[in-house]
Design an enzyme around this catalytic site. Structure first.
Site, PDB file in Angstrom:
ATOM      1  N   GLY A   1       0.818  -1.213   0.000  1.00 30.38           N
ATOM      2  CA  GLY A   1       0.000   0.000   0.000  1.00 30.38           C
ATOM      3  C   GLY A   1       0.849   1.259   0.000  1.00 30.38           C
ATOM      4  O   GLY A   1       2.079   1.213  -0.059  1.00 30.38           O
TER       5      GLY A   1
ATOM      6  N   TYR B   1     -16.063   3.591   8.689  1.00 34.84           N
ATOM      7  CA  TYR B   1     -14.601   3.455   8.626  1.00 34.84           C
ATOM      8  C   TYR B   1     -13.970   3.974   9.920  1.00 34.84           C
ATOM      9  O   TYR B   1     -13.168   3.289  10.550  1.00 34.84           O
ATOM     10  CB  TYR B   1     -14.079   4.215   7.407  1.00 34.84           C
ATOM     11  CG  TYR B   1     -12.573   4.376   7.365  1.00 34.84           C
ATOM     12  CD1 TYR B   1     -11.743   3.302   7.060  1.00 34.84           C
ATOM     13  CD2 TYR B   1     -11.984   5.627   7.620  1.00 34.84           C
ATOM     14  CE1 TYR B   1     -10.363   3.463   7.029  1.00 34.84           C
ATOM     15  CE2 TYR B   1     -10.604   5.785   7.581  1.00 34.84           C
ATOM     16  CZ  TYR B   1      -9.813   4.709   7.284  1.00 34.84           C
ATOM     17  OH  TYR B   1      -8.439   4.872   7.259  1.00 34.84           O
TER      18      TYR B   1
ATOM     19  N   THR C   1      -6.523   6.865  12.197  1.00 37.02           N
ATOM     20  CA  THR C   1      -7.006   7.937  11.318  1.00 37.02           C
ATOM     21  C   THR C   1      -7.604   9.127  12.071  1.00 37.02           C
ATOM     22  O   THR C   1      -8.127   8.974  13.181  1.00 37.02           O
ATOM     23  CB  THR C   1      -8.091   7.350  10.377  1.00 37.02           C
ATOM     24  OG1 THR C   1      -8.680   8.394   9.612  1.00 37.02           O
ATOM     25  CG2 THR C   1      -9.209   6.667  11.156  1.00 37.02           C
TER      26      THR C   1
ATOM     27  N   THR D   1      -9.319   0.406   3.540  1.00 38.69           N
ATOM     28  CA  THR D   1      -9.323   1.873   3.474  1.00 38.69           C
ATOM     29  C   THR D   1     -10.406   2.426   2.549  1.00 38.69           C
ATOM     30  O   THR D   1     -10.473   3.648   2.354  1.00 38.69           O
ATOM     31  CB  THR D   1      -7.948   2.397   3.019  1.00 38.69           C
ATOM     32  OG1 THR D   1      -7.620   1.775   1.762  1.00 38.69           O
ATOM     33  CG2 THR D   1      -6.868   2.084   4.031  1.00 38.69           C
TER      34      THR D   1
ATOM     35  N   ALA E   1      -5.187  -2.039   6.110  1.00 41.85           N
ATOM     36  CA  ALA E   1      -6.544  -1.726   6.571  1.00 41.85           C
ATOM     37  C   ALA E   1      -7.464  -1.811   5.365  1.00 41.85           C
ATOM     38  O   ALA E   1      -7.018  -1.765   4.214  1.00 41.85           O
ATOM     39  CB  ALA E   1      -6.606  -0.310   7.159  1.00 41.85           C
TER      40      ALA E   1
ATOM     41  N   LYS F   1     -11.875   1.859  12.758  1.00 41.39           N
ATOM     42  CA  LYS F   1     -10.481   2.175  13.107  1.00 41.39           C
ATOM     43  C   LYS F   1     -10.361   2.473  14.602  1.00 41.39           C
ATOM     44  O   LYS F   1      -9.391   2.079  15.252  1.00 41.39           O
ATOM     45  CB  LYS F   1      -9.976   3.358  12.274  1.00 41.39           C
ATOM     46  CG  LYS F   1      -9.872   3.095  10.774  1.00 41.39           C
ATOM     47  CD  LYS F   1      -8.788   2.092  10.411  1.00 41.39           C
ATOM     48  CE  LYS F   1      -7.397   2.638  10.625  1.00 41.39           C
ATOM     49  NZ  LYS F   1      -6.359   1.664  10.196  1.00 41.39           N
TER      50      LYS F   1
HETATM   51  N1  LIG Z   1      -5.007   7.054   2.942  1.00 38.56           N
HETATM   52  C1  LIG Z   1      -5.364   7.927   3.874  1.00 38.56           C
HETATM   53  O1  LIG Z   1      -5.737   9.054   3.565  1.00 38.56           O
HETATM   54  C2  LIG Z   1      -5.313   7.555   5.328  1.00 38.56           C
HETATM   55  C3  LIG Z   1      -5.715   8.503   6.272  1.00 38.56           C
HETATM   56  C4  LIG Z   1      -5.670   8.183   7.622  1.00 38.56           C
HETATM   57  C5  LIG Z   1      -5.239   6.931   8.011  1.00 38.56           C
HETATM   58  N2  LIG Z   1      -4.877   6.016   7.090  1.00 38.56           N
HETATM   59  C6  LIG Z   1      -4.450   4.700   7.550  1.00 38.56           C
HETATM   60  O2  LIG Z   1      -3.118   4.526   7.126  1.00 38.56           O
HETATM   61  C7  LIG Z   1      -2.851   3.141   6.897  1.00 38.56           C
HETATM   62  C8  LIG Z   1      -2.240   2.954   5.531  1.00 38.56           C
HETATM   63  O3  LIG Z   1      -3.176   3.361   4.543  1.00 38.56           O
HETATM   64  P1  LIG Z   1      -2.711   3.662   3.053  1.00 38.56           P
HETATM   65  O4  LIG Z   1      -3.010   5.072   2.781  1.00 38.56           O
HETATM   66  O5  LIG Z   1      -1.342   3.134   2.811  1.00 38.56           O
HETATM   67  O6  LIG Z   1      -3.807   2.798   2.282  1.00 38.56           O
HETATM   68  P2  LIG Z   1      -3.687   1.766   1.083  1.00 38.56           P
HETATM   69  O7  LIG Z   1      -2.730   2.253   0.065  1.00 38.56           O
HETATM   70  O8  LIG Z   1      -5.113   1.482   0.715  1.00 38.56           O
HETATM   71  O9  LIG Z   1      -3.042   0.492   1.762  1.00 38.56           O
HETATM   72  C9  LIG Z   1      -3.775  -0.398   2.551  1.00 38.56           C
HETATM   73  C10 LIG Z   1      -3.126  -1.742   2.444  1.00 38.56           C
HETATM   74  O10 LIG Z   1      -3.957  -2.682   3.154  1.00 38.56           O
HETATM   75  C11 LIG Z   1      -3.982  -3.855   2.404  1.00 38.56           C
HETATM   76  N3  LIG Z   1      -5.186  -4.650   2.592  1.00 38.56           N
HETATM   77  C12 LIG Z   1      -6.463  -4.339   2.280  1.00 38.56           C
HETATM   78  N4  LIG Z   1      -7.270  -5.391   2.525  1.00 38.56           N
HETATM   79  C13 LIG Z   1      -6.459  -6.378   2.992  1.00 38.56           C
HETATM   80  C14 LIG Z   1      -6.691  -7.702   3.425  1.00 38.56           C
HETATM   81  N5  LIG Z   1      -7.905  -8.255   3.424  1.00 38.56           N
HETATM   82  N6  LIG Z   1      -5.629  -8.410   3.874  1.00 38.56           N
HETATM   83  C15 LIG Z   1      -4.377  -7.893   3.889  1.00 38.56           C
HETATM   84  N7  LIG Z   1      -4.095  -6.656   3.478  1.00 38.56           N
HETATM   85  C16 LIG Z   1      -5.128  -5.914   3.031  1.00 38.56           C
HETATM   86  C17 LIG Z   1      -3.952  -3.426   0.962  1.00 38.56           C
HETATM   87  O11 LIG Z   1      -3.481  -4.525   0.222  1.00 38.56           O
HETATM   88  P3  LIG Z   1      -3.620  -4.606  -1.363  1.00 38.56           P
HETATM   89  O12 LIG Z   1      -2.494  -3.746  -1.858  1.00 38.56           O
HETATM   90  O13 LIG Z   1      -3.427  -6.046  -1.667  1.00 38.56           O
HETATM   91  O14 LIG Z   1      -4.996  -4.102  -1.696  1.00 38.56           O
HETATM   92  C18 LIG Z   1      -2.984  -2.246   1.022  1.00 38.56           C
HETATM   93  O15 LIG Z   1      -1.668  -2.680   0.808  1.00 38.56           O
HETATM   94  C19 LIG Z   1      -4.210   2.427   7.106  1.00 38.56           C
HETATM   95  O16 LIG Z   1      -4.249   1.933   8.431  1.00 38.56           O
HETATM   96  C20 LIG Z   1      -5.215   3.546   6.970  1.00 38.56           C
HETATM   97  O17 LIG Z   1      -6.398   3.264   7.697  1.00 38.56           O
HETATM   98  C21 LIG Z   1      -4.896   6.299   5.751  1.00 38.56           C
END
Ligand SMILES: NC(=O)c1ccc[n+]([C@@H]2O[C@H](COP(=O)([O-])OP(=O)(O)OC[C@H]3O[C@@H](n4cnc5c(N)ncnc54)[C@H](OP(=O)(O)O)[C@@H]3O)[C@@H](O)[C@H]2O)c1
Length: 289
Positions: A14, A132, A106, A67, A65, A136
């Site tokens: 991710g 969501y 988050t 997401t 997560a 979280k």
């Molecule tokens: N993006 C934002 O704006 C944001 C804001 C606040 C907090 N966060 C938090 O930051 C963290 C990282 O988010 P990110 O932005 O890097 O999001 P992301 O790019 O969507 O990455 C999420 C990762 O989780 C993996 N995932 C999803 N479903 C899964 C499953 N069933 N089993 C195993 N892995 C799974 C995905 O794998 P695949 O690659 O195989 O789909 C992806 O690699 C998360 O905890 C998120 O809640 C994100």
């Protein structure tokens, strides 16, 4: 604590996970152990103990997560299982193995109703307004309930962008390119947050682990803006001939309801010397990249 030699990262394919893997690999003395969905699946989370036993990390950073916030709104029970149940399993497995855990959470644990212009602090009352955010928050609580005494860091962040997938900046450019020439791009003006570059966040998370024994922390790039301000900054750099037009959050129909004021106070991490640069600088570097 000093960083252990082997650090496992969930969600390693991710945005944040891949940046963490790169940051760990780029330091002397630390080796990343990437856990993609193939190594550990949120839907088969009880496998965590076996995976830790096989890989023997000294620290686990949980960046995986579900997401898809609109998906979570449509299937809240699945969101709970993936974002809370699996986090609890991971915490229990880390406790049993005697290793520390970082849980990434988050700004959506807050309702965003704040109107005094200040960011939410770690101890401010939480009140998620969508499935969501609720899942979280339940994940934070499950980790706290099941963690051992080997270090638990809960890191809340917001508006993360970076490779590999298209994030907000890339989607804004693509949306502008689909419009007829001269037509401004409508963007939400009444949702505020802090755009946060995944690479900056990854480095800050590692620094935080080095400088504290655990706790809840807020980490974003410094400063805040609206979705409109973020889009305008992207277009000024990449499509200067394009302009933006303000719309309201509720004009942009979606299954989930994001907090209007999603700004986080990052003072607790700053007091430990973990400070992230202004969002404009980080975005400029991303767009040059
Ligand atoms: N993006 C934002 O704006 C944001 C804001 C606040 C907090 N966060 C938090 O930051 C963290 C990282 O988010 P990110 O932005 O890097 O999001 P992301 O790019 O969507 O990455 C999420 C990762 O989780 C993996 N995932 C999803 N479903 C899964 C499953 N069933 N089993 C195993 N892995 C799974 C995905 O794998 P695949 O690659 O195989 O789909 C992806 O690699 C998360 O905890 C998120 O809640 C994100």
């Amino acid at each position: 604590m000093s960083l252990p030699g082997r650090i496992a990262v969930t969600g390693a394919a991710g945005r944040l996970g891949s940046a963490l893997v790169a940051a760990i690999a780029g330091r002397d003395g630390t080796t990343p152990i990437p856990w993609t969905r193939a190594e550990w699946d949120l839907d088969r989370s009880a496998d965590a103990a076996g995976r830790i036993g096989a890989d023997r990390p000294g620290l686990l950073i949980h960046a995986a997560a579900w997401t898809d916030v609109d998906g979570c709104a449509r299937e809240p029970e699945l969101a709970m299982a993936r974002n809370a149940g699996a986090t609890g399993e991971l915490a229990a497995a880390c406790a049993a193995a005697g290793i520390g855990l970082v849980v990434v959470s988050t700004n959506e644990v807050f309702d965003g109703e704040r109107t005094d212009g200040r960011g939410y602090a770690e101890d401010d009352p939480v009140a998620p307004r969508n499935a969501y955010g609720a899942s979280k928050l339940a994940g934070e609580r499950a980790a706290t309930a099941r963690a051992g005494g080997h270090g638990l860091w809960i890191v809340r962040t917001a508006w993360v962008y970076g490779p590999p997938a298209a994030a907000f900046p890339e989607k804004i450019v693509a949306a502008a390119d689909r419009l007829p020439a001269g037509e401004p791009l409508p963007v939400v003006a009444d949702e505020h947050g802090s755009p946060t570059r995944a690479g900056d966040l990854a480095a800050a998370i590692l620094a935080l682990v080095e400088r504290s024994p655990g706790g809840t922390f807020h980490l974003t790039n410094a400063g805040a803006t609206s979705r409109l301000g973020w889009a305008a900054a992207v277009l000024a750099a990449r499509r200067p001939e394009r302009s933006v037009r303000p719309i309201g959050r509720h004009d942009f129909r979606r299954a989930s309801d994001p907090p209007a004021w999603g700004v986080l106070d990052t003072g607790r991490a700053a007091a430990l010397g973990v400070r992230m640069r202004p969002w404009e600088e980080a975005l400029a570097e991303h767009l040059r990249g």
